[in-house]
Write a protein that holds these residues in place. Structure first.
Motif, PDB file in Angstrom:
ATOM      1  N   ALA A  17       0.827  -1.203   0.000  1.00  0.00           N
ATOM      2  CA  ALA A  17       0.000   0.000   0.000  1.00  0.00           C
ATOM      3  C   ALA A  17       0.863   1.255   0.000  1.00  0.00           C
ATOM      4  O   ALA A  17       0.578   2.236  -0.712  1.00  0.00           O
ATOM      5  CB  ALA A  17      -0.943  -0.007   1.205  1.00  0.00           C
ATOM      6  N   ASP A  18       1.932   1.250   0.789  1.00  0.00           N
ATOM      7  CA  ASP A  18       2.832   2.407   0.825  1.00  0.00           C
ATOM      8  C   ASP A  18       3.509   2.614  -0.529  1.00  0.00           C
ATOM      9  O   ASP A  18       3.674   3.756  -0.990  1.00  0.00           O
ATOM     10  CB  ASP A  18       3.897   2.218   1.905  1.00  0.00           C
ATOM     11  N   ASP A  19       3.909   1.518  -1.174  1.00  0.00           N
ATOM     12  CA  ASP A  19       4.555   1.627  -2.487  1.00  0.00           C
ATOM     13  C   ASP A  19       3.587   2.210  -3.518  1.00  0.00           C
ATOM     14  O   ASP A  19       3.968   3.077  -4.316  1.00  0.00           O
ATOM     15  CB  ASP A  19       5.036   0.246  -2.956  1.00  0.00           C
ATOM     16  N   VAL A  20       2.348   1.723  -3.511  1.00  0.00           N
ATOM     17  CA  VAL A  20       1.367   2.249  -4.454  1.00  0.00           C
ATOM     18  C   VAL A  20       1.137   3.736  -4.216  1.00  0.00           C
ATOM     19  O   VAL A  20       1.172   4.545  -5.156  1.00  0.00           O
ATOM     20  CB  VAL A  20       0.026   1.477  -4.339  1.00  0.00           C
ATOM     21  N   ALA A  21       0.918   4.125  -2.965  1.00  0.00           N
ATOM     22  CA  ALA A  21       0.665   5.536  -2.653  1.00  0.00           C
ATOM     23  C   ALA A  21       1.838   6.406  -3.078  1.00  0.00           C
ATOM     24  O   ALA A  21       1.643   7.499  -3.646  1.00  0.00           O
ATOM     25  CB  ALA A  21       0.385   5.696  -1.160  1.00  0.00           C
ATOM     26  N   ASN A  55     -11.455  -0.542  -2.023  1.00  0.00           N
ATOM     27  CA  ASN A  55     -12.737  -0.268  -1.369  1.00  0.00           C
ATOM     28  C   ASN A  55     -13.587  -1.524  -1.266  1.00  0.00           C
ATOM     29  O   ASN A  55     -14.258  -1.759  -0.248  1.00  0.00           O
ATOM     30  CB  ASN A  55     -13.501   0.813  -2.148  1.00  0.00           C
ATOM     31  N   ALA A  56     -13.549  -2.359  -2.314  1.00  0.00           N
ATOM     32  CA  ALA A  56     -14.343  -3.586  -2.302  1.00  0.00           C
ATOM     33  C   ALA A  56     -13.886  -4.529  -1.195  1.00  0.00           C
ATOM     34  O   ALA A  56     -14.707  -5.132  -0.489  1.00  0.00           O
ATOM     35  CB  ALA A  56     -14.247  -4.272  -3.664  1.00  0.00           C
ATOM     36  N   MET A  57     -12.566  -4.659  -1.035  1.00  0.00           N
ATOM     37  CA  MET A  57     -12.074  -5.555   0.000  1.00  0.00           C
ATOM     38  C   MET A  57     -12.311  -4.961   1.388  1.00  0.00           C
ATOM     39  O   MET A  57     -12.569  -5.696   2.351  1.00  0.00           O
ATOM     40  CB  MET A  57     -10.590  -5.861  -0.214  1.00  0.00           C
ATOM     41  N   LEU A 103      -6.951   3.085   0.012  1.00  0.00           N
ATOM     42  CA  LEU A 103      -5.905   2.355   0.726  1.00  0.00           C
ATOM     43  C   LEU A 103      -6.008   2.588   2.234  1.00  0.00           C
ATOM     44  O   LEU A 103      -5.824   1.662   3.031  1.00  0.00           O
ATOM     45  CB  LEU A 103      -4.523   2.783   0.224  1.00  0.00           C
ATOM     46  N   HIS A 104      -6.275   3.810   2.625  1.00  0.00           N
ATOM     47  CA  HIS A 104      -6.424   4.103   4.052  1.00  0.00           C
ATOM     48  C   HIS A 104      -7.590   3.312   4.629  1.00  0.00           C
ATOM     49  O   HIS A 104      -7.489   2.725   5.722  1.00  0.00           O
ATOM     50  CB  HIS A 104      -6.653   5.598   4.259  1.00  0.00           C
ATOM     51  N   ARG A 105      -8.686   3.258   3.900  1.00  0.00           N
ATOM     52  CA  ARG A 105      -9.866   2.532   4.382  1.00  0.00           C
ATOM     53  C   ARG A 105      -9.575   1.042   4.546  1.00  0.00           C
ATOM     54  O   ARG A 105      -9.887   0.450   5.589  1.00  0.00           O
ATOM     55  CB  ARG A 105     -11.018   2.737   3.401  1.00  0.00           C
ATOM     56  N   VAL A 106      -8.966   0.429   3.538  1.00  0.00           N
ATOM     57  CA  VAL A 106      -8.767  -1.013   3.612  1.00  0.00           C
ATOM     58  C   VAL A 106      -7.685  -1.376   4.624  1.00  0.00           C
ATOM     59  O   VAL A 106      -7.813  -2.378   5.341  1.00  0.00           O
ATOM     60  CB  VAL A 106      -8.469  -1.603   2.220  1.00  0.00           C
ATOM     61  N   MET A 107      -6.630  -0.571   4.730  1.00  0.00           N
ATOM     62  CA  MET A 107      -5.595  -0.887   5.709  1.00  0.00           C
ATOM     63  C   MET A 107      -6.101  -0.678   7.131  1.00  0.00           C
ATOM     64  O   MET A 107      -5.714  -1.415   8.046  1.00  0.00           O
ATOM     65  CB  MET A 107      -4.335  -0.070   5.441  1.00  0.00           C
ATOM     66  N   ALA A 109      -9.127  -1.347   8.017  1.00  0.00           N
ATOM     67  CA  ALA A 109      -9.923  -2.543   8.266  1.00  0.00           C
ATOM     68  C   ALA A 109      -9.034  -3.729   8.641  1.00  0.00           C
ATOM     69  O   ALA A 109      -9.355  -4.494   9.554  1.00  0.00           O
ATOM     70  CB  ALA A 109     -10.768  -2.872   7.038  1.00  0.00           C
ATOM     71  N   PHE A 110      -7.904  -3.882   7.960  1.00  0.00           N
ATOM     72  CA  PHE A 110      -7.000  -4.983   8.307  1.00  0.00           C
ATOM     73  C   PHE A 110      -6.320  -4.748   9.652  1.00  0.00           C
ATOM     74  O   PHE A 110      -6.159  -5.674  10.447  1.00  0.00           O
ATOM     75  CB  PHE A 110      -5.954  -5.184   7.206  1.00  0.00           C
ATOM     76  N   ASP A 111      -5.922  -3.520   9.916  1.00  0.00           N
ATOM     77  CA  ASP A 111      -5.268  -3.222  11.194  1.00  0.00           C
ATOM     78  C   ASP A 111      -6.209  -3.416  12.377  1.00  0.00           C
ATOM     79  O   ASP A 111      -5.755  -3.670  13.505  1.00  0.00           O
ATOM     80  CB  ASP A 111      -4.740  -1.788  11.190  1.00  0.00           C
ATOM     81  N   ALA A 112      -7.513  -3.306  12.147  1.00  0.00           N
ATOM     82  CA  ALA A 112      -8.486  -3.421  13.229  1.00  0.00           C
ATOM     83  C   ALA A 112      -8.839  -4.866  13.563  1.00  0.00           C
ATOM     84  O   ALA A 112      -9.597  -5.116  14.516  1.00  0.00           O
ATOM     85  CB  ALA A 112      -9.760  -2.665  12.856  1.00  0.00           C
ATOM     86  N   LEU A 113      -8.295  -5.824  12.802  1.00  0.00           N
ATOM     87  CA  LEU A 113      -8.623  -7.226  13.069  1.00  0.00           C
ATOM     88  C   LEU A 113      -8.121  -7.650  14.446  1.00  0.00           C
ATOM     89  O   LEU A 113      -7.056  -7.207  14.878  1.00  0.00           O
ATOM     90  CB  LEU A 113      -7.995  -8.120  11.995  1.00  0.00           C
ATOM     91  N   PRO A 114      -8.880  -8.509  15.133  1.00  0.00           N
ATOM     92  CA  PRO A 114      -8.434  -8.971  16.455  1.00  0.00           C
ATOM     93  C   PRO A 114      -7.230  -9.885  16.339  1.00  0.00           C
ATOM     94  O   PRO A 114      -6.804 -10.249  15.247  1.00  0.00           O
ATOM     95  CB  PRO A 114      -9.653  -9.724  16.994  1.00  0.00           C
ATOM     96  N   GLY A 115      -6.692 -10.270  17.476  1.00  0.00           N
ATOM     97  CA  GLY A 115      -5.492 -11.087  17.520  1.00  0.00           C
ATOM     98  C   GLY A 115      -5.603 -12.337  16.676  1.00  0.00           C
ATOM     99  O   GLY A 115      -6.644 -12.997  16.648  1.00  0.00           O
ATOM    100  N   ILE A 116      -4.519 -12.652  16.004  1.00  0.00           N
ATOM    101  CA  ILE A 116      -4.508 -13.774  15.065  1.00  0.00           C
ATOM    102  C   ILE A 116      -4.790 -15.092  15.776  1.00  0.00           C
ATOM    103  O   ILE A 116      -5.609 -15.897  15.339  1.00  0.00           O
ATOM    104  CB  ILE A 116      -3.159 -13.816  14.344  1.00  0.00           C
ATOM    105  N   LYS A 117      -4.136 -15.340  16.908  1.00  0.00           N
ATOM    106  CA  LYS A 117      -4.299 -16.618  17.607  1.00  0.00           C
ATOM    107  C   LYS A 117      -5.708 -16.779  18.148  1.00  0.00           C
ATOM    108  O   LYS A 117      -6.224 -17.890  18.252  1.00  0.00           O
ATOM    109  CB  LYS A 117      -3.277 -16.736  18.726  1.00  0.00           C
ATOM    110  N   ASP A 118      -6.332 -15.671  18.510  1.00  0.00           N
ATOM    111  CA  ASP A 118      -7.668 -15.748  19.087  1.00  0.00           C
ATOM    112  C   ASP A 118      -8.757 -15.956  18.039  1.00  0.00           C
ATOM    113  O   ASP A 118      -9.862 -16.370  18.378  1.00  0.00           O
ATOM    114  CB  ASP A 118      -7.977 -14.460  19.860  1.00  0.00           C
TER     115      ASP A 118
END
Length: 253
Positions: A17-21, A55-57, A103-107, A109-118
């Motif tokens: 995302a940073d590279d694209v921006a 945006n779709a993702m 990109l800000h919107r989708v990242m 959303a990914f950053d807000a995901l709960p802990g991976i193990k949980d």
């Protein structure tokens, strides 16, 4: 080589995302009307698609967080194509605003995901169901990674397949094994890395070269380092024909 773990994927998504921006910010109005690496598409078409898929993702994740589902694109593929055609002719500033906002919107959303193990055991977070490919959020993250990295190369701004990471190339080897013809087995020999086989047929072909050249060829892109070679029974042969992009998701065309 295997698909990256969620924490590795998240880092890869941030870099992509940073590279694209960064690259989109350098484009002028003249640049966005110039041809991309994709036949029939200008850079503006690619930029419109990058904003659209981001945006779709993002909305796939936003709905999944509420235990709901929604189609990837409003209006399906026809809606996707119409949106790209409408936005392709925008000027550079508008494209930059659209892409960076998406990109800000989708990242987020990914950053807000709960802990991976949980989340792996109870189908939340990275393992929450989404409509895309009938899979889970992790599948959507891998798809977005492919879209951002491959299409950034299609923009022809100097970040071609030769810049793809080993982890990304390894993921493409796994994902694009579905492109191998039923009768074929490809023995991939990336220089400096262990060989691996994809496909289960009896017609064996060795494909050797730099890891990025092999990945680019599998992805339908032009290898940039000129290292690709194919052989069968120790004789040089043409590269084998590949099947279309794996069913269930449109190719980064």
């Amino acid at each position: 080589m295997t698909a990256p773990a969620p924490e590795v994927l998240l880092a890869g998504l941030h870099k992509a995302a940073d590279d694209v921006a960064s690259d989109v910010a350098k484009l002028t109005d003249e640049d966005v009307t110039a041809p991309s690496a994709l036949p029939g598409w200008t850079r503006g078409h690619v930029l419109a698609h990058l904003a659209g898929i981001s945006n779709a993702m993002a909305r796939q994740l936003e709905y999944a967080a509420r235990g709901e589902s929604i189609e990837l694109y409003d209006g399906g593929m026809d809606g996707r194509n119409r949106a790209i055609d409408r936005a392709a002719g925008h000027n550079a500033a508008t494209h930059l605003a659209d892409v960076t906002a998406a990109l800000h919107r989708v990242m987020h959303a990914f950053d807000a995901l709960p802990g991976i193990k949980d989340s792996s055991a109870n189908r939340t977070g990275w393992y929450a169901p989404i409509t895309y490919r009938g899979g889970v959020v992790l599948d959507g993250g891998l798809a977005l990674w492919r879209e951002l990295v491959i299409h950034n190369s299609d923009l022809l701004t100097g970040r071609g397949p030769e810049t793809w990471s080993r982890q990304f190339c390894g993921h493409l080897f796994d994902f694009l094994a579905a492109r191998v013809q039923p009768d074929d087995k490809l023995v991939l020999q990336p220089l400096g890395f262990p060989p691996l086989s994809i496909g289960s047929g009896t017609r064996s072909t060795v494909v050797s070269g730099m890891i990025t050249d092999i990945a680019a060829w599998l992805a339908g892109r032009e290898p940039t380092l000129g290292s690709l070679r194919a052989s069968a029974a120790a004789d040089g042969v043409d590269l084998p024909a590949l099947l279309p992009w794996p069913a269930g998701t449109p190719a980064p065309q």
